[in-house]
Scaffold this motif. Structure first.
Motif, short mmCIF file in Angstrom:
data_model
loop_
_atom_site.label_atom_id
_atom_site.label_comp_id
_atom_site.label_asym_id
_atom_site.label_seq_id
_atom_site.Cartn_x
_atom_site.Cartn_y
_atom_site.Cartn_z
N VAL A 178 4.28 29.84 -11.03
CA VAL A 178 5.17 30.95 -11.38
C VAL A 178 5.02 31.32 -12.85
O VAL A 178 4.97 32.50 -13.22
N THR A 179 4.91 30.29 -13.70
CA THR A 179 4.76 30.52 -15.14
C THR A 179 3.49 31.32 -15.43
O THR A 179 3.50 32.28 -16.22
N LEU A 180 2.41 30.91 -14.81
CA LEU A 180 1.13 31.61 -15.01
C LEU A 180 1.23 33.05 -14.53
O LEU A 180 0.79 33.99 -15.22
N ALA A 181 1.83 33.23 -13.35
CA ALA A 181 1.97 34.58 -12.79
C ALA A 181 2.86 35.44 -13.69
O ALA A 181 2.57 36.62 -13.93
N GLU A 182 3.93 34.84 -14.20
CA GLU A 182 4.84 35.58 -15.08
C GLU A 182 4.13 36.01 -16.36
O GLU A 182 4.27 37.15 -16.81
N TRP A 183 3.35 35.09 -16.92
CA TRP A 183 2.60 35.40 -18.15
C TRP A 183 1.63 36.55 -17.92
O TRP A 183 1.54 37.48 -18.74
N VAL A 184 0.92 36.50 -16.80
CA VAL A 184 -0.04 37.57 -16.48
C VAL A 184 0.69 38.91 -16.30
O VAL A 184 0.29 39.94 -16.86
N LEU A 185 1.78 38.87 -15.53
CA LEU A 185 2.52 40.12 -15.26
C LEU A 185 3.12 40.71 -16.54
O LEU A 185 3.03 41.92 -16.77
N VAL A 186 3.74 39.86 -17.36
CA VAL A 186 4.37 40.37 -18.58
C VAL A 186 3.30 40.89 -19.55
O VAL A 186 3.49 41.93 -20.19
N SER A 187 2.18 40.20 -19.63
CA SER A 187 1.09 40.66 -20.50
C SER A 187 0.60 42.04 -20.02
O SER A 187 0.33 42.93 -20.82
N TRP A 188 0.54 42.20 -18.69
CA TRP A 188 0.11 43.49 -18.13
C TRP A 188 1.15 44.58 -18.45
O TRP A 188 0.80 45.68 -18.88
N LEU A 189 2.43 44.22 -18.30
CA LEU A 189 3.48 45.21 -18.57
C LEU A 189 3.51 45.60 -20.04
O LEU A 189 3.77 46.75 -20.38
N GLN A 190 3.24 44.63 -20.92
CA GLN A 190 3.28 44.90 -22.36
C GLN A 190 1.95 45.44 -22.85
O GLN A 190 1.82 45.79 -24.03
N SER A 191 0.95 45.47 -21.98
CA SER A 191 -0.41 45.91 -22.35
C SER A 191 -0.94 45.10 -23.53
O SER A 191 -1.56 45.63 -24.45
N GLU A 192 -0.63 43.81 -23.52
CA GLU A 192 -1.04 42.94 -24.64
C GLU A 192 -1.03 41.50 -24.14
O GLU A 192 -0.11 41.10 -23.42
N LEU A 193 -2.07 40.76 -24.53
CA LEU A 193 -2.12 39.35 -24.10
C LEU A 193 -1.13 38.54 -24.93
O LEU A 193 -1.32 38.35 -26.13
N LEU A 194 -0.05 38.10 -24.28
CA LEU A 194 1.00 37.39 -25.01
C LEU A 194 0.64 35.92 -25.20
O LEU A 194 -0.19 35.37 -24.46
N SER A 195 1.31 35.31 -26.17
CA SER A 195 1.13 33.87 -26.37
C SER A 195 1.69 33.12 -25.16
O SER A 195 2.79 33.41 -24.68
N LEU A 196 0.95 32.14 -24.69
CA LEU A 196 1.35 31.41 -23.49
C LEU A 196 2.41 30.34 -23.80
O LEU A 196 3.16 29.91 -22.93
N SER A 197 2.47 29.93 -25.09
CA SER A 197 3.29 28.75 -25.41
C SER A 197 4.78 28.90 -25.04
O SER A 197 5.36 27.95 -24.48
N PRO A 198 5.47 30.05 -25.29
CA PRO A 198 6.88 30.11 -24.89
C PRO A 198 7.05 29.96 -23.37
O PRO A 198 8.04 29.39 -22.92
N PHE A 199 6.09 30.46 -22.61
CA PHE A 199 6.16 30.35 -21.15
C PHE A 199 6.02 28.88 -20.73
O PHE A 199 6.71 28.42 -19.83
N VAL A 200 5.10 28.17 -21.41
CA VAL A 200 4.89 26.75 -21.09
C VAL A 200 6.14 25.95 -21.44
O VAL A 200 6.56 25.07 -20.68
N VAL A 201 6.75 26.26 -22.59
CA VAL A 201 7.97 25.56 -23.00
C VAL A 201 9.07 25.76 -21.96
O VAL A 201 9.75 24.82 -21.55
N GLN A 202 9.22 27.01 -21.51
CA GLN A 202 10.23 27.31 -20.51
C GLN A 202 9.97 26.53 -19.22
O GLN A 202 10.90 25.98 -18.61
N ALA A 203 8.70 26.47 -18.81
CA ALA A 203 8.34 25.74 -17.58
C ALA A 203 8.65 24.26 -17.73
O ALA A 203 9.23 23.63 -16.83
#
Lengths: 172, 311
Positions: free
Chosen positions: A120-145
């Protein structure tokens, strides 16, 4: 002879999973005037939906999961549809793919949650990066997971206790 | 002890299974549709949230009440257990602060006179709306919070939000009794700033971390860690010279800002009902306000200007 109490009709208590999942984003994102988890809070909604779908999938049908996700998005200000899509994916992984093994023991449930949480974390990161049109940092997503995985035993313990009290079946 | 499975596929009829499968597919389509629509139309998410924000906020406030009671009880206990030493230290600090009052009054008066000479609006002239943060940021990719003040209190989109330490963010969407703040650390936040020591201007960009990045800084070599970062007032959304934070040591070749406000512990904030300085062309186009009482005094043509118009 089994000592379990089995109730065939749950009546009004059938809304317990929906109620818990609806309160989850309210509880994790409330401002108490002090910090509970720093900048990133664990995803209580994901834990609760995972638990109840793996235990009692009929009490959280797809439409209710959709509503829980939309409620979560609106409350925290996330893109509408994001959490519902992820939660529906979790439901599909458990129910459609027959991952009912998660409900057979506490440890299996925890391992299963950790695996699904990573996906879910990986999917969320991909989706949010797509929505923001920018590759976001993965670390906050990993911390949340990680926080969610650490918190899982506590929340699952409470949910399991309520499951026994309300529905009369102890597992795991 | 026999295990009992809660899933009894045999008991589920084919019709129920098909209905559930259909509802799953419909739910997926709805979620995907909403996501794609939000991606195409930037305002879609804001409009949806504006519609429901007034429902969400009272629910959150009600749920929080037991915690508020516990916290206030703790504060009462803490006040009773305050030691004599701490009381003496606080009294001394109070006396020292009182000595600064005349100087502060003098500076405020001088500031007002100078602003009047330059016809610059002061942020102290803007109405301030007190609000309480109902939620706190807790998402991996969002830095927004809900406030318990909305359009009925005079809050409008783009109004700056500050706390006792400095700038918190700006209003993103407004309901009748609540509003959402885009915090300065959010990925979508861009604030024109200036470095107090050098006067250099830059853009502070949120990056979903506690330390936003300074970009478009021409003379980066003139900036040192510890320099204060203030709003520049460019763009008209924020008034000038509001404190934001301090420059940190460069990380990965980037200068970052440590925010004064503790965004994860926000409680009470002020919303500045700030009317920005309009560009000259708008001042020319706007008719001068009529003076009904015939006193001859004319206010600057700033009232009623929508922040969107300046943006």
């Amino acid at each position: 002879m089994s000592t379990h109490r089995i109730r065939t009709s749950h009546g009004v208590m059938s809304i317990l999973p929906l109620l818990m999942a609806s309160m989850a984003p309210v509880l994790t994102n409330l401002s108490y005037g002090f910090s509970l988890g720093g900048d990133t809070a664990p995803s209580l909604t994901l834990i609760i939906v995972f638990f109840w779908v793996s235990r009692r999938p009929t009490l959280l049908p797809p439409i209710l999961v959709l509503l829980i996700g939309l409620w979560h998005d609106i409350l925290i200000g996330a893109p509408v549809g994001l959490t519902s899509l992820l939660l529906l994916g979790v439901r599909a992984a458990i129910v459609e793919q027959n991952f009912i093994v998660f409900s057979q023991s506490f440890l299996l449930g925890w391992i299963g949650f950790a695996a699904l949480c990573a996906g879910v974390t990986l999917a969320e990161w991909v989706l949010v990066s797509w929505l923001q049109s920018e590759l976001l940092s993965l670390s906050p997503f990993v911390v949340q997971a990680l926080l969610s995985i650490i918190l899982y035993p506590v929340v699952a313990g409470i949910c399991g206790w309520l499951d026994y009290i309300v529905f009369g079946i102890r597992k795991g | 002890m026999s295990r009992i499975s809660t899933r009894t596929p045999d008991n589920v009829s084919l019709t129920q299974m098909l209905a559930q499968r259909a509802s799953f597919i419909i739910a997926i389509f709805i979620s995907l549709g909403l996501l794609i629509f939000g991606k195409i139309d930037d305002d879609f998410n804001l409009q949806v949230q504006r519609l429901v924000v007034d429902i969400v906020t009272p629910v959150a406030q009600t749920v929080r009440k037991p915690v508020d009671w516990a916290v206030s009880l703790g504060a009462i206990v803490e006040a009773y257990t305050l030691s004599a030493e701490e009381s003496a230290a606080l009294r001394q600090e109070n006396d020292q602060l009182r000595l600064l009052v005349p100087t502060s009054d003098q500076l405020a008066s001088e500031n007002t006179r100078l602003r009047a000479l330059l016809a610059l609006p002061s942020i102290t002239d803007s109405p301030k709306i007190m609000a309480r943060s109902v939620t706190h940021p807790g998402s991996a990719f969002l830095w927004t919070v809900l406030l318990d003040a909305g359009a009925d209190d005079g809050v409008e989109v783009y109004h700056p939000v500050v706390d006792h330490a400095g700038v918190v963010g700006r209003i993103l969407s407004v309901g009748r009794r609540s509003s959402r703040v885009l915090l300065v650390t959010d990925l979508n936040s861009r604030i024109p700033v200036l470095i107090e020591s050098s006067g250099d201007r830059a853009i502070m960009e949120g990056n979903n971390s506690r330390l936003p990045v300074l970009s478009f800084l021409e003379a980066a070599h003139q900036v040192s860690p510890g320099d204060r970062v203030l709003t520049s007032g460019d763009g008209g959304v924020f008034p000038s010279l509001l404190p934001i934070g301090t420059v940190t040591s460069p990380r990965e070749g980037e200068l970052r800002v440590e925010i004064f406000a503790d965004l994860s512990r926000l409680e009470y904030v002020q919303i500045l009902a700030f009317d920005p300085v309009p560009p000259p062309e708008q001042l020319v186009e706007e008719p001068l306000p009529e003076d009904d009482e015939g006193t001859g005094a004319q206010a600057p043509a700033l009232d009623g200007l929508e922040p969107e118009a300046v943006e």
